[in-house]
Design an enzyme around this catalytic site. Structure first.
Site, PDB file in Angstrom:
ATOM      1  N   VAL A  54       0.800  -1.231   0.000  1.00  0.00           N
ATOM      2  CA  VAL A  54       0.000   0.000   0.000  1.00  0.00           C
ATOM      3  C   VAL A  54       0.830   1.277   0.000  1.00  0.00           C
ATOM      4  O   VAL A  54       0.274   2.360  -0.162  1.00  0.00           O
ATOM      5  CB  VAL A  54      -0.970   0.045   1.211  1.00  0.00           C
ATOM      6  CG1 VAL A  54      -2.042  -1.016   1.080  1.00  0.00           C
ATOM      7  CG2 VAL A  54      -0.223  -0.082   2.523  1.00  0.00           C
ATOM      8  N   TYR A  55       2.136   1.186   0.192  1.00  0.00           N
ATOM      9  CA  TYR A  55       2.960   2.395   0.178  1.00  0.00           C
ATOM     10  C   TYR A  55       3.021   2.937  -1.250  1.00  0.00           C
ATOM     11  O   TYR A  55       3.722   2.394  -2.113  1.00  0.00           O
ATOM     12  CB  TYR A  55       4.369   2.109   0.689  1.00  0.00           C
ATOM     13  CG  TYR A  55       4.454   1.690   2.146  1.00  0.00           C
ATOM     14  CD1 TYR A  55       3.382   1.883   3.022  1.00  0.00           C
ATOM     15  CD2 TYR A  55       5.605   1.105   2.655  1.00  0.00           C
ATOM     16  CE1 TYR A  55       3.464   1.500   4.342  1.00  0.00           C
ATOM     17  CE2 TYR A  55       5.705   0.727   3.986  1.00  0.00           C
ATOM     18  CZ  TYR A  55       4.623   0.910   4.827  1.00  0.00           C
ATOM     19  OH  TYR A  55       4.711   0.530   6.145  1.00  0.00           O
ATOM     20  N   GLY A  56       2.259   3.989  -1.483  1.00  0.00           N
ATOM     21  CA  GLY A  56       2.188   4.554  -2.829  1.00  0.00           C
ATOM     22  C   GLY A  56       1.475   3.633  -3.800  1.00  0.00           C
ATOM     23  O   GLY A  56       1.681   3.715  -5.004  1.00  0.00           O
TER      24      GLY A  56
END
Length: 345
Positions: A54-56
């Protein structure tokens, strides 16, 4: 840089773990600069990288994959799943359906054929833990994943997961990733002792308390307006936390340290903490963090920290802390209106 045992996995990792949450449009959008930061961290002796799908929305994993080309085998690579990756209700969570789908996506973005540590990013009260562990066990047996871990689990759920793994003959969580800092010490009460009991490695996130322990946010100082303030506004403006920061700053100065170095040294001092995740957005921030890697706090300084923030306590929760359904939903905290009285009316 020294290394420590990651629980009982036999894997050795550096006390600093490079976190990549800000390697995207919400932090540092320059991919080449992020790659340089990763390379500098590796050159310093850090051999542990933590990221998440989910990071970016996959951007951080792509950057990590680009940076690790040619040196993948020298790095302990951790990533996470569970967060929402699309509008479809099944593109997230801890179901077998999503796990076996998303691991392939992470492997593709990371440019590798295996993940050293695959972690459940958040508790999933809607999915049976046996369902999750069964799917993760298959990934370990297939060679796509080397070890599995949890993140943000309450102590009771860590114990349940260990029990289920033992009874069902499944692979068990080898690590836990909770938040831990001078301002948020609640895991010292139950989570860390439970991890010790089961031989789990612990990599802690936000050892700088979302920036509060950098000294940038001060009581009575100018309001800092950035994306972080939008994300954790209550945390960054909590008067109790700001009061503690005002007491910690002179303590750090007397010890000849910056507040950042004091906070990082504190996080890796606990014997049950394997590694603390650092999240530099710029090369300058990374260099500052590395400059404090040799700091060791003596008992007098640690005792004074204990008097400012008592062991086993949080000075207010983080805005992003996990809140279990039993606390979130009123229906689980209140009987129906006609059942509340002790006697019939």
């Amino acid at each position: 840089m020294k290394t420590r045992e990651l629980g009982r996995t036999g894997i050795r990792v550096s006390p600093y773990c490079l976190g990549t949450m800000v390697f995207n449009q919400m932090g540092n959008p320059d991919h080449d600069d992020c790659v340089r930061i990763i390379h500098r961290a590796l050159d310093s002796g850090i051999n542990f990288i933590d990221t998440a799908d989910v990071y970016g929305h996959g951007e951080a994993e792509k950057i990590v994959g680009k940076a690790l080309k040619g040196q993948r085998d020298d790095i302990v690579l951790a990533t996470k799943f569970n967060g929402r990756m699309g509008e479809d209700p099944n593109r997230g969570g801890s179901s077998r359906r999503w796990i076996v789908t998303e691991v392939e996506q992470s492997l593709r973005r990371l440019g590798t054929d295996h993940i050293d540590l695959y972690q459940v990013h958040h508790p999933d009260p809607h999915t049976d833990i046996e369902e999750t562990l069964s799917a993760l066990t298959d990934l370990v047996r297939s060679g796509k994943v080397r070890a599995i871990g949890s993140s943000n689990l309450p102590a009771s759920e860590i114990v349940e997961a260990q029990w289920v793994a033992d009874r069902r003959g499944l692979h068990r969580f080898r690590t836990e990733q909770p938040t831990y800092s001078i301002l948020n010490r609640a895991i010292e009460r139950e989570v860390l002792p439970v991890c010790r009991r089961y031989g789990m490695g612990v990599l802690v996130w936000s050892p700088l308390a979302m920036g509060l322990l950098t000294g940038r946010y001060r009581k009575g100082g100018p309001t800092v307006r950035n994306e972080r303030m939008k994300w954790v506004p209550r945390h960054l403006t909590d008067e109790r936390k700001l009061d503690a920061v005002e007491r910690l700053i002179p303590l750090a100065e007397e010890a000849g340290l910056s507040l950042t170095h004091l906070a990082m040294a504190f996080a890796i001092t606990h014997p049950d903490v394997t590694s603390a995740i650092i999240g530099p957005r710029t090369m300058e921030q990374l260099e500052d963090l590395l400059a404090g890697a040799a700091v060791s706090l003596d008992d007098e300084v640690l005792d004074r920290i204990d008097r400012i923030v008592a062991p086993g306590t949080d000075i207010g929760p983080l805005d992003v802390s996990y809140t279990p359904p039993s606390v979130q939903h009123t229906a689980l905290r209140r009987r129906s209106a006609d059942e509340r009285a002790a006697v019939a009316r």
